[in-house]
Design a protein around this motif. Structure first.
Motif, mmCIF file in Angstrom:
data_model
loop_
_atom_site.group_PDB
_atom_site.id
_atom_site.type_symbol
_atom_site.label_atom_id
_atom_site.label_comp_id
_atom_site.label_asym_id
_atom_site.label_seq_id
_atom_site.Cartn_x
_atom_site.Cartn_y
_atom_site.Cartn_z
ATOM 1 N N PHE A 1 6.319 35.462 34.266
ATOM 2 C CA PHE A 1 7.126 34.256 34.450
ATOM 3 C C PHE A 1 8.612 34.571 34.287
ATOM 4 O O PHE A 1 9.442 34.164 35.115
ATOM 5 N N ILE A 2 8.954 35.314 33.231
ATOM 6 C CA ILE A 2 10.359 35.648 32.992
ATOM 7 C C ILE A 2 10.894 36.558 34.092
ATOM 8 O O ILE A 2 11.982 36.328 34.638
ATOM 9 N N GLY A 3 10.127 37.605 34.436
ATOM 10 C CA GLY A 3 10.590 38.542 35.454
ATOM 11 C C GLY A 3 10.765 37.880 36.808
ATOM 12 O O GLY A 3 11.760 38.116 37.510
ATOM 13 N N SER A 4 9.803 37.039 37.196
ATOM 14 C CA SER A 4 9.907 36.342 38.477
ATOM 15 C C SER A 4 11.019 35.298 38.437
ATOM 16 O O SER A 4 11.721 35.094 39.442
ATOM 17 N N GLY A 5 11.184 34.636 37.289
ATOM 18 C CA GLY A 5 12.268 33.667 37.168
ATOM 19 C C GLY A 5 13.639 34.299 37.324
ATOM 20 O O GLY A 5 14.538 33.719 37.937
ATOM 21 N N LEU A 6 13.801 35.510 36.795
ATOM 22 C CA LEU A 6 15.069 36.226 36.966
ATOM 23 C C LEU A 6 15.315 36.546 38.439
ATOM 24 O O LEU A 6 16.469 36.550 38.894
ATOM 25 N N ALA B 1 25.044 37.959 35.870
ATOM 26 C CA ALA B 1 24.311 39.186 35.541
ATOM 27 C C ALA B 1 24.458 39.534 34.064
ATOM 28 O O ALA B 1 23.478 39.893 33.403
ATOM 29 N N VAL B 2 25.674 39.432 33.548
ATOM 30 C CA VAL B 2 25.911 39.751 32.136
ATOM 31 C C VAL B 2 25.150 38.787 31.236
ATOM 32 O O VAL B 2 24.513 39.193 30.250
ATOM 33 N N ILE B 3 25.190 37.491 31.555
ATOM 34 C CA ILE B 3 24.476 36.493 30.751
ATOM 35 C C ILE B 3 22.975 36.734 30.804
ATOM 36 O O ILE B 3 22.270 36.629 29.788
ATOM 37 N N ALA B 4 22.453 37.071 31.990
ATOM 38 C CA ALA B 4 21.016 37.319 32.133
ATOM 39 C C ALA B 4 20.588 38.523 31.308
ATOM 40 O O ALA B 4 19.546 38.498 30.633
ATOM 41 N N VAL B 5 21.378 39.599 31.336
ATOM 42 C CA VAL B 5 21.054 40.793 30.551
ATOM 43 C C VAL B 5 21.106 40.487 29.061
ATOM 44 O O VAL B 5 20.211 40.881 28.292
ATOM 45 N N ALA B 6 22.145 39.768 28.637
ATOM 46 C CA ALA B 6 22.272 39.424 27.223
ATOM 47 C C ALA B 6 21.121 38.543 26.762
ATOM 48 O O ALA B 6 20.538 38.763 25.686
ATOM 49 N N ARG C 1 32.249 36.817 43.453
ATOM 50 C CA ARG C 1 31.776 38.069 42.860
ATOM 51 C C ARG C 1 31.911 38.033 41.332
ATOM 52 O O ARG C 1 31.061 38.568 40.615
ATOM 53 N N LEU C 2 32.982 37.421 40.859
ATOM 54 C CA LEU C 2 33.144 37.277 39.406
ATOM 55 C C LEU C 2 32.037 36.399 38.824
ATOM 56 O O LEU C 2 31.534 36.662 37.729
ATOM 57 N N PHE C 3 31.661 35.372 39.560
ATOM 58 C CA PHE C 3 30.583 34.497 39.098
ATOM 59 C C PHE C 3 29.256 35.266 39.041
ATOM 60 O O PHE C 3 28.496 35.125 38.063
ATOM 61 N N ILE C 4 28.979 36.059 40.052
ATOM 62 C CA ILE C 4 27.744 36.857 40.064
ATOM 63 C C ILE C 4 27.744 37.841 38.904
ATOM 64 O O ILE C 4 26.717 38.042 38.238
ATOM 65 N N LEU C 5 28.892 38.460 38.647
ATOM 66 C CA LEU C 5 28.998 39.383 37.517
ATOM 67 C C LEU C 5 28.734 38.655 36.203
ATOM 68 O O LEU C 5 28.018 39.179 35.321
ATOM 69 N N ALA C 6 29.280 37.449 36.058
ATOM 70 C CA ALA C 6 29.063 36.678 34.831
ATOM 71 C C ALA C 6 27.589 36.307 34.676
ATOM 72 O O ALA C 6 27.021 36.395 33.572
ATOM 73 N N LEU D 1 21.906 44.738 39.823
ATOM 74 C CA LEU D 1 21.335 44.461 38.505
ATOM 75 C C LEU D 1 20.525 43.167 38.515
ATOM 76 O O LEU D 1 19.420 43.112 37.957
ATOM 77 N N LEU D 2 21.047 42.134 39.154
ATOM 78 C CA LEU D 2 20.338 40.867 39.192
ATOM 79 C C LEU D 2 19.009 40.986 39.922
ATOM 80 O O LEU D 2 17.991 40.434 39.481
ATOM 81 N N ILE D 3 18.997 41.703 41.040
ATOM 82 C CA ILE D 3 17.760 41.798 41.809
ATOM 83 C C ILE D 3 16.748 42.723 41.140
ATOM 84 O O ILE D 3 15.537 42.603 41.366
ATOM 85 N N ALA D 4 17.227 43.647 40.289
ATOM 86 C CA ALA D 4 16.321 44.609 39.657
ATOM 87 C C ALA D 4 15.915 44.208 38.246
ATOM 88 O O ALA D 4 14.963 44.777 37.704
ATOM 89 N N LEU D 5 16.600 43.257 37.649
ATOM 90 C CA LEU D 5 16.382 42.939 36.239
ATOM 91 C C LEU D 5 14.954 42.450 35.988
ATOM 92 O O LEU D 5 14.260 42.938 35.090
ATOM 93 N N GLY D 6 14.512 41.477 36.778
ATOM 94 C CA GLY D 6 13.163 40.970 36.600
ATOM 95 C C GLY D 6 12.108 42.010 36.928
ATOM 96 O O GLY D 6 11.060 42.091 36.271
ATOM 97 N N LEU D 7 12.377 42.830 37.938
ATOM 98 C CA LEU D 7 11.419 43.872 38.322
ATOM 99 C C LEU D 7 11.274 44.908 37.227
ATOM 100 O O LEU D 7 10.184 45.452 37.015
#
Length: 300
Positions: A203-208, A157-162, A150-155, A19-25
């Motif tokens: 800018f937002i997509g690349s920043g993510l 990802a959730v914050i980035a999506v929100a 892994r819990l940190f990465i999940l957190a 999710l993190l690697i695909a969110l900005g894309l």
């Protein structure tokens, strides 16, 4: 039951990475129809940001937290520069954007080799993220182990999506982005500066992508070609979820992560990736537009 929950968490953690690697894309590909093969190098830039900051900031935890906004800005500015110099001239030619950004990705990889060297480097994770949390433990070796990294990465990802969802739904920028996505020509005729919106979106997509690079330093080494290991997975998540559909990206990322973890348990990682790819191909044969489709307002 413990085994099922353990594999489920493994799948969720894999999904969080996807999710993190695909969110900005999903944002840049969905709005501007740009096939950005340099997205992986923006991930690499975020990862090297952690490496550079740890050379000047002694605390691993402080450097990691500072790296999150710094990597967002660094990768975001790289995306804006790419959009301003090259992409804005190729919006009507998506296949050309693929070739151009692929060339840019090769150039950025060479720049990383010249600056940091060809061998992979490793960052230092904070002590709290090297530990584990154990659930349902009734003795030595029993229970479910939840790695803190892994819990940190999940957190993250959730914050980035929100945060991205709030920006798209509640801010004037988000409304302009959604207007351009639905109908670029009508948005321009309504007075929206589509070029400025494109640059801000990039800018937002690349920043993510930069934030994803920071998170990936917790689970592996950093190298000039690390982006190539993730770019294909990112495109698959975006395409299967539906072009420009944030909810589709979230659902598909976690679904593919859980599917891969379940298949890995009875086979190997390589076989699991092949089987997941077969499932993706079969799904796209049945539903080529992806899980969700974009509603548009056309004048035709």
């Amino acid at each position: 039951m413990v085994l099922v929950f353990s594999q489920l968490f493994t799948g969720i953690s894999i999904g969080a990475v996807l999710l993190l690697i695909a969110l900005g894309l999903s944002l840049t590909f969905g709005q501007m129809n740009v096939i950005n093969m340099a997205h992986g190098e923006f991930i690499m830039a975020g990862a090297y940001t952690v490496f550079v900051l740890q050379k000047t900031i002694t605390g691993a935890g402080a450097s990691l937290l500072i790296a999150l906004p710094v990597a967002f800005i660094v990768a975001g500015l790289m995306g804006v520069l790419l959009e301003f110099v090259l992409i804005r001239r190729l919006y009507a030619r998506p296949l050309d954007t693929l070739l151009v950004t692929w060339g840019v990705s090769l150039m950025l990889q060479q720049v990383a080799r010249d600056i940091f060297g060809a061998p992979n480097v490793q960052t230092t994770a904070p002590n709290i993220l090297t530990d584990n949390i154990r659930l349902f433990s009734h003795g030595v070796g029993s229970g479910i182990t939840l790695p803190n990294n892994r819990l940190f990465i999940l957190a993250v990802a959730v914050i980035a999506v929100a945060a991205l969802s709030l920006v798209l739904r509640l801010t004037p920028l988000g409304r302009r982005i959604r207007a351009v996505v639905q109908n670029r020509d009508l948005a321009a005729a309504s007075g929206i500066a589509t070029g400025r919106v494109d640059r801000l979106t990039f800018f937002i997509g690349s920043g993510l992508a930069g934030i994803a690079g920071v998170a990936l330093t917790l689970i592996g080494p950093i190298g000039p070609t690390m982006g190539t290991d993730y770019i294909v997975d990112a495109f698959l998540v975006v395409v299967v979820g539906g072009i420009g559909q944030l909810k589709g990206t979230v659902i598909v990322a976690f679904a593919l992560g859980i599917l891969q973890s379940m298949v890995e348990y009875s086979t190997t990682i390589s076989v699991a990736k092949v089987l997941v790819f077969i499932v993706i191909v079969a799904f796209l044969q049945w539903r080529p537009q992806g899980l969700f489709t974009l509603r548009t307002r056309s004048l035709a």
